[in-house]
Design an enzyme around this catalytic site. Structure first.
Site, mmCIF file in Angstrom:
data_model
loop_
_atom_site.group_PDB
_atom_site.id
_atom_site.type_symbol
_atom_site.label_atom_id
_atom_site.label_comp_id
_atom_site.label_asym_id
_atom_site.label_seq_id
_atom_site.Cartn_x
_atom_site.Cartn_y
_atom_site.Cartn_z
ATOM 1 N N GLU A 42 0.875 -1.143 0.072
ATOM 2 C CA GLU A 42 -0.069 0.064 -0.050
ATOM 3 C C GLU A 42 0.875 1.387 0.064
ATOM 4 O O GLU A 42 0.624 2.106 -0.620
ATOM 5 C CB GLU A 42 -0.935 0.008 1.195
ATOM 6 C CG GLU A 42 -2.305 -1.073 1.082
ATOM 7 C CD GLU A 42 -3.041 -0.513 -0.029
ATOM 8 O OE1 GLU A 42 -3.162 0.545 -0.463
ATOM 9 O OE2 GLU A 42 -3.722 -1.568 -0.551
ATOM 10 N N GLN A 47 0.828 6.861 -5.217
ATOM 11 C CA GLN A 47 1.214 7.719 -6.368
ATOM 12 C C GLN A 47 1.861 6.943 -7.416
ATOM 13 O O GLN A 47 2.522 7.546 -8.093
ATOM 14 C CB GLN A 47 2.083 8.967 -5.942
ATOM 15 C CG GLN A 47 1.721 9.535 -4.703
ATOM 16 C CD GLN A 47 0.910 10.847 -5.050
ATOM 17 O OE1 GLN A 47 0.589 11.228 -6.195
ATOM 18 N NE2 GLN A 47 0.336 11.444 -3.938
ATOM 19 N N LEU A 85 11.450 4.428 -7.450
ATOM 20 C CA LEU A 85 10.057 4.513 -6.926
ATOM 21 C C LEU A 85 9.655 5.929 -6.548
ATOM 22 O O LEU A 85 8.558 6.488 -6.677
ATOM 23 C CB LEU A 85 9.828 3.782 -5.747
ATOM 24 C CG LEU A 85 9.068 2.076 -5.946
ATOM 25 C CD1 LEU A 85 8.712 1.458 -4.992
ATOM 26 C CD2 LEU A 85 7.908 2.421 -6.933
ATOM 27 N N TYR A 125 -6.082 6.417 4.855
ATOM 28 C CA TYR A 125 -6.300 5.318 3.611
ATOM 29 C C TYR A 125 -5.513 4.199 3.845
ATOM 30 O O TYR A 125 -6.076 2.941 3.911
ATOM 31 C CB TYR A 125 -5.896 5.942 2.303
ATOM 32 C CG TYR A 125 -5.684 4.880 1.240
ATOM 33 C CD1 TYR A 125 -6.677 4.208 0.701
ATOM 34 C CD2 TYR A 125 -4.381 4.264 1.078
ATOM 35 C CE1 TYR A 125 -6.810 3.312 -0.233
ATOM 36 C CE2 TYR A 125 -4.397 3.148 0.291
ATOM 37 C CZ TYR A 125 -5.537 2.804 -0.519
ATOM 38 O OH TYR A 125 -5.448 1.803 -1.312
ATOM 39 N N ASP A 143 -9.061 6.358 -1.314
ATOM 40 C CA ASP A 143 -8.077 7.271 -1.970
ATOM 41 C C ASP A 143 -8.390 7.650 -3.351
ATOM 42 O O ASP A 143 -9.450 8.100 -3.401
ATOM 43 C CB ASP A 143 -6.559 6.084 -2.193
ATOM 44 C CG ASP A 143 -7.320 5.075 -3.336
ATOM 45 O OD1 ASP A 143 -8.266 4.957 -3.849
ATOM 46 O OD2 ASP A 143 -6.248 4.417 -4.042
ATOM 47 N N CYS A 204 -17.676 2.471 -19.313
ATOM 48 C CA CYS A 204 -18.734 2.411 -18.603
ATOM 49 C C CYS A 204 -19.799 1.150 -18.721
ATOM 50 O O CYS A 204 -20.387 0.551 -17.928
ATOM 51 C CB CYS A 204 -19.833 3.450 -18.488
ATOM 52 S SG CYS A 204 -19.054 5.001 -17.923
ATOM 53 N N CYS A 207 -18.916 -1.686 -16.813
ATOM 54 C CA CYS A 207 -18.632 -1.430 -15.372
ATOM 55 C C CYS A 207 -19.912 -2.149 -14.556
ATOM 56 O O CYS A 207 -21.160 -2.099 -15.030
ATOM 57 C CB CYS A 207 -18.787 0.177 -15.110
ATOM 58 S SG CYS A 207 -18.966 0.436 -13.113
ATOM 59 N N CYS A 213 -25.001 4.157 -11.412
ATOM 60 C CA CYS A 213 -24.011 5.554 -11.426
ATOM 61 C C CYS A 213 -24.682 6.807 -12.168
ATOM 62 O O CYS A 213 -25.059 6.724 -13.016
ATOM 63 C CB CYS A 213 -22.767 5.052 -12.126
ATOM 64 S SG CYS A 213 -21.612 6.252 -12.394
ATOM 65 N N SER A 309 5.860 16.241 -7.840
ATOM 66 C CA SER A 309 4.329 16.757 -7.753
ATOM 67 C C SER A 309 4.136 18.129 -7.654
ATOM 68 O O SER A 309 3.119 18.546 -8.107
ATOM 69 C CB SER A 309 3.927 15.873 -6.586
ATOM 70 O OG SER A 309 4.361 16.248 -5.296
HETATM 71 S S1 SF4 Z 1 -18.611 4.128 -11.882
HETATM 72 FE FE1 SF4 Z 1 -19.909 5.269 -13.347
HETATM 73 S S2 SF4 Z 1 -18.339 6.415 -14.445
HETATM 74 FE FE2 SF4 Z 1 -17.074 4.899 -13.424
HETATM 75 S S3 SF4 Z 1 -16.980 3.319 -15.046
HETATM 76 FE FE3 SF4 Z 1 -18.845 2.818 -13.656
HETATM 77 S S4 SF4 Z 1 -20.721 3.535 -14.617
HETATM 78 FE FE4 SF4 Z 1 -18.628 4.485 -15.736
#
Ligand code: SF4
Length: 358
Positions: A42, A47, A85, A125, A143, A204, A207, A213, A309
């Site tokens: 972790e 980053q 790293l 986190y 995160d 999406c 997903c 969503c 950064s």
């Molecule tokens: S969380 Fe929402 S925006 Fe992200 S990939 Fe899934 S459907 Fe798409």
């Protein structure tokens, strides 16, 4: 921003758990429940991309397989295993924390959130991720990935970098978190953010929570997470020097505090910008700053940049040959052998790899 009822929250959690069960990424730190190894992973992953971390993780764990071996190692060796790293303060804090675990907790990583969170370098986190994955605790791990995913899922209209957005998303994730499955849930979000709900062009259609969503349903994925325009990163300019004395070169250790703290560097001097290189004045400045006697004229080798950064370094590299060991007290000449056991910042490694044979 929208609100969800309890049933929908449950559906989101179930969809993410099913996705994790079917499609989780095979990663070396997922082959163990050892909290120390999960903690190391972790910290490395902060980053840094997974593909970059894998070889570092394997090498680090082979050399430091447990709390005690890391606790007993010297700072220099530990940093050497992290070389490349970046964000070196991470490994120094980890080393400090591991020593505390060895001394105070008999080598066992604390399983209580408050005790673990108090260790150097451990934030909300890291504590949430390690405790949920290694000990099965019901802790959230929010995160950058989780912020992006849930800013979209809930259409959070707050700057994603703000404390308010963090508070809103954390509260939402706490409500969604399925008791007893926090480790799998947190890792599902990590995988989703890394592979599907990516920064640009989220996939999406693949997903598991697309139907729930907000950003997808309203076709506003590009609007989330909300980001305030960033200030331009300032650039700092330097002249850096490759100063040879036969096969040895002059190096300098950086101050303990600040960027690349205590790491080694090629001696360098700040300058105004990249405007015309005046060799006479550089020759003079280098002699004075590093207390060296220069045998041959300064040779200009090229320009190098490295972006951190919050700041960018621009360095013009010059080569100098000397035949005397005389040098400033904070510098020293080192042989190729000595050099290989020292840790340098990436920009200096690039310079040396180009102009010195190893
Ligand atoms: S969380 Fe929402 S925006 Fe992200 S990939 Fe899934 S459907 Fe798409």
């Amino acid at each position: 921003m929208i609100t969800w009822d309890g049933e929908l929250l449950h559906e989101i959690a179930q969809a993410l758990l099913q996705y994790y069960a079917a499609k989780s990424r095979q990663l070396p730190w997922r082959e163990t429940t050892d909290p120390y190894k999960i903690w190391v992973s972790e910290v490395m992953l902060q980053q840094t991309r997974v593909e970059t971390v894998i070889p570092y993780f394997k090498r680090f764990i082979t050399r430091f397989p447990d709390i005690h071996s890391l606790s007993q190692a010297t700072d220099d060796e530990v940093v050497k295993y992290w070389e490349g790293l970046g964000y070196y303060s991470r490994v120094r804090r980890l080393h400090e924390a591991v020593r505390e675990v060895d001394e105070t907790y008999g080598g066992s990583v604390p399983s209580e959130f408050t005790s673990f969170r108090l260790l150097p370098g451990v934030g909300d986190y890291t504590a949430g991720a390690v405790l949920s994955i290694a000990y099965g605790k019901d802790t959230v791990a929010v995160d950058g990935n989780a912020m992006r995913v849930f800013s979209r899922v809930y259409c959070v209209n707050e700057d994603v970098a703000s404390a308010n957005a963090k508070r809103i998303v954390t509260k939402m994730v706490q409500e969604i978190l399925p008791p007893g499955y926090a480790g799998q849930f947190n890792q599902a979000v990590m995988d989703l953010g890394a592979t599907i709900c990516t920064r640009s062009r989220p996939k999406c259609e693949s997903c598991p929570i697309h139907a729930m969503c907000c950003a997808n349903v309203s076709a506003t994925q590009d609007r989330y997470p909300v980001k305030k325009p960033k200030k331009a990163t300032p650039t700092l300019f330097y002249h850096a020097f490759l100063i040879h004395n036969d096969d040895r070169i002059l190096v300098r250790q950086r101050p303990k505090k600040g960027l690349l703290g205590r790491m080694w560097e090629l001696p360098n001097l700040p300058c105004e910008g990249t405007s015309i290189v005046d060799e006479e004045s550089i020759y003079h400045d280098a002699m004075m700053a590093f207390s060296i006697k220069i045998d041959r004229p300064v040779v200009y080798l090229g320009e190098y940049e490295h972006a951190f950064s919050h700041v960018k370094w621009h360095m013009q590299l010059h080569e100098i040959c000397v035949s005397s060991d005389e040098c400033a007290s904070d510098c020293r000449f080192v042989s190729p052998n000595e050099r290989s056991s020292m840790t340098f910042g990436t920009i200096f490694n690039r310079m040396m790899q180009e102009f010195i044979s190893f």
